[in-house]
Design an enzyme around this catalytic site. Sequence first.
Site, PDB file in Angstrom:
ATOM      1  N   ASP A   1      -0.186   5.098   0.910  1.00 15.94           N
ATOM      2  CA  ASP A   1      -0.488   6.031   2.009  1.00 15.94           C
ATOM      3  C   ASP A   1      -0.437   5.347   3.368  1.00 15.94           C
ATOM      4  OD1 ASP A   1      -0.818   8.528   0.969  1.00 15.94           O
ATOM      5  OD2 ASP A   1      -2.903   8.745   1.549  1.00 15.94           O
TER       6      ASP A   1
ATOM      7  N   THR B   1      -2.351 -14.061  -0.351  1.00 15.31           N
ATOM      8  CA  THR B   1      -1.284 -13.201   0.169  1.00 15.31           C
ATOM      9  C   THR B   1      -0.891 -13.606   1.585  1.00 15.31           C
ATOM     10  OG1 THR B   1      -2.707 -11.547   1.233  1.00 15.31           O
ATOM     11  CG2 THR B   1      -2.254 -11.251  -1.120  1.00 15.31           C
TER      12      THR B   1
ATOM     13  N   ASP C   1      -1.601  -0.533   6.003  1.00 15.44           N
ATOM     14  CA  ASP C   1      -1.932   0.005   7.329  1.00 15.44           C
ATOM     15  C   ASP C   1      -3.429   0.024   7.624  1.00 15.44           C
ATOM     16  OD1 ASP C   1      -2.346   3.556   7.103  1.00 15.44           O
ATOM     17  OD2 ASP C   1      -2.311   2.147   5.435  1.00 15.44           O
TER      18      ASP C   1
ATOM     19  N   ASP D   1       0.865  -1.165   0.000  1.00 18.94           N
ATOM     20  CA  ASP D   1       0.000   0.000   0.000  1.00 18.94           C
ATOM     21  C   ASP D   1       0.914   1.231   0.000  1.00 18.94           C
ATOM     22  OD1 ASP D   1      -2.249   1.783   0.660  1.00 18.94           O
ATOM     23  OD2 ASP D   1      -1.383   1.784   2.671  1.00 18.94           O
TER      24      ASP D   1
END
Length: 251
Positions: free
Chosen positions: A17, A229, A212, A15
Site C-alpha cells: 500500500d 536492510t 512509504d 511494502d
Amino acid sequence: MAGQQRDASLICLFDVDGTLTAPRQAATQEMLEFLKRLKQKCYVGLVGGSDLSKIAEQIGSNVAKEYDFLFAENGLVAFQDGKQVGQENLLHNKGEECLQKVINFALKYMSELELPAKRGTFVEFRSSMLNLCPVGRSCSQKERDEFSEFDKKNNIRKKFVEALYQNFPDAGLKFAIGGQISIDVFPVGWDKTFCLQFLEKAGFKTIHFFGDKTNPGGNDHEIYKDSRTIGHSVTSPQDTIKQVSEVIPGL
C-alpha cells in the site's frame, strides 16, 4: 524463471500500500510489468500488513506464486516460491482476555470520535493482528480519501495510538499506523522485521527495502531502519519505480 541471470545475493523487498499501489487500489499494468523486469535482475519479495486476500486483490490472484517471497500480515503468513513456510497466531500468543480488553477500549474510543464519515467494520480480526479503523473498512474510496485528509490535519490515528500505549503499556503490543485509514495491533517483534528471518535463511547478502510509512510510528519504520536492510523511503508507486531504477540499473 530466469534464475541463472539473476543476482542470487540480492533481493528487493516492497511494502504494498502506497509503495507498489495507491492505497487499497490495484497495481497498475506499468508497475506489474516493471516488477516482472526486476525479477530478471534480482529476487523480489512483497511484505504487507494486509492479509493474503487483500494483497491478492491489489497485486493479482496468483501473487504468492508470481514472486519469490510473499509476506502477508507483516510476514506472519509467509510464502516462498509459492509454498507457505510460516504462520503465526495472535489469539494463541496473546489470549482472549488481553485482546478483548484492547477491542473494548478501541470500540469505545472510536465511538466518541467525530469524523467526516463512519461506516462499518471498525475492528478486523486477522490471524496475526488486529486492524483498528476509525472510519470503518467498508467506507468508499471517496470516504477513505476524506478521512485520510482529515487525519493529516487532526492526527486522529496518532492520538489513538498514544491512547492505546497509555492504556496498555505492559501488554507487549505494538500499535502502528498502517495504510491510509487504520492502525495495526500486534505483539512486539511482529512488525515487518519478522519477515527478515526467512530472507536471512535464504542467504541473501543485500536486502533493499522500499516503503512509504517509514517515519516513527509508521508500519514500515522498523524494517526501514533495521541493520539487515538498506531502507528506501518512497512517496508513491511512481517514486518507487524511480528509486528502484537508480538502485538496479538497466530496467
